[in-house]
Design an enzyme around this catalytic site. Structure first.
Site, mmCIF file in Angstrom:
data_model
loop_
_atom_site.group_PDB
_atom_site.id
_atom_site.type_symbol
_atom_site.label_atom_id
_atom_site.label_comp_id
_atom_site.label_asym_id
_atom_site.label_seq_id
_atom_site.Cartn_x
_atom_site.Cartn_y
_atom_site.Cartn_z
ATOM 1 N N LEU A 48 1.783 8.385 -2.498
ATOM 2 C CA LEU A 48 2.464 8.790 -2.096
ATOM 3 C C LEU A 48 2.757 8.873 -0.283
ATOM 4 C CD1 LEU A 48 5.744 11.050 -3.671
ATOM 5 C CD2 LEU A 48 6.441 8.891 -2.555
ATOM 6 N N ASP A 49 3.518 7.958 0.360
ATOM 7 C CA ASP A 49 2.581 8.226 1.912
ATOM 8 C C ASP A 49 2.686 10.063 2.190
ATOM 9 O OD1 ASP A 49 1.796 5.585 2.423
ATOM 10 O OD2 ASP A 49 4.118 5.019 2.995
#
Length: 270
Positions: A48-49
């Site tokens: 996940l960024d």
């Protein structure tokens, strides 16, 4: 004779369905969870960024062997696109590269969504973990190099416009397969609508077979793990009882629920 290196930590196994907060990197989340459970081994099932929040499945011990199955599972994202600006990272973190005064109407947005549903070709962002001649694309991008990233097929099962709270922003929800970049969707939709766009907010709500009901926050985990335990000056617990925190783990086999099941006749089974 080669001496076998003793593994540090406990041979604990299972899944932590972590509610990753904004600002935390996925690798940092894995390290924190591994430390909290004092696990020998840990890994996650899909990055996940840092600017994104939500569901990050983290596997401990034997559960790491089932990570590839979870990575193949469908994912659901709810995200907000800010119209009028394209950015170098395709999210709020990057520099503004293009500006437009146009804002799309709801009718224009709805008319575009079918083009982004089903199997589509998508070019990953310049700032991504894709490897180009042995280097990560984001490392090359940070050096100011523009690289040619070939488009790839991804599948978007559903694409919904949830709301348009202002002319500047629209909220969407998608269910998609492995390898889909939501930032690329914002970039490409903005270009198609003639107004540019980037991700202003992003949250992952499912990674099959796990969902929001399985989520647990860092605060909740820490409260259980360190309840009534003395912490020394280095921030390390003086003694640990892992019974309570181990009860929060989802069993290793839960990851296999996303696999397809086939019913064989008696003849075919033989």
């Amino acid at each position: 004779m080669v001496r076998q290196r003793k593994k540090r930590g406990r041979p604990v196994s299972g899944w932590v369905i972590f509610d990753k907060p904004k600002g935390m990197r996925s690798t940092e989340a894995v390290s924190q969870i591994k430390w909290l459970f004092h696990a020998q081994k840990a890994g996650h099932a899909g990055t996940l960024d840092p600017l994104a929040s939500g569901l990050l499945p983290i596997a401990l011990g034997e559960a790491t062997k089932t990570v590839p199955y979870v990575m193949q599972g469908t994912k659901t994202y709810r995200f907000q696109i800010a119209w009028g600006e394209e950015r170098s990272t395709d999210d709020l973190e990057g520099e503004i590269t293009h500006i437009s005064s146009k804002r799309p109407t709801q009718e224009e947005i709805l008319a575009l969504l079918p083009q982004y549903t089903g199997v589509i070709l998508q070019t990953p962002p310049q700032f991504s973990a894709i490897k180009i001649t042995g280097n990560r694309a984001y490392d090359l991008a940070r050096e100011g190099k523009v690289v040619e990233i070939p488009p790839r097929q991804v599948e978007i099962e559903t694409f919904k416009l949830i709301e348009t709270p202002t002319r500047e922003r629209s909220v969407f929800e998608i269910t998609c397969g492995k390898g889909t970049y939501v930032r690329s969707l914002a970039r490409d939709m903005g270009r198609d609508l003639g107004c540019y766009g980037h991700i202003a907010d992003l949250r992952r709500t499912t990674v099959a077979p796990f969902c929001e009901d399985d989520l647990i926050t860092w605060e909740e985990l820490k409260a259980v793990a360190l309840d009534k335990i003395a912490i020394n000056e280095n921030g390390i617990p003086s003694e640990r009882n892992f019974t309570k925190i181990d009860e929060l783990l989802i069993e290793t086999g839960a990851a296999l629920k996303c696999l397809s099941h086939y019913t064989l006749s008696e003849t075919r089974a033989q």
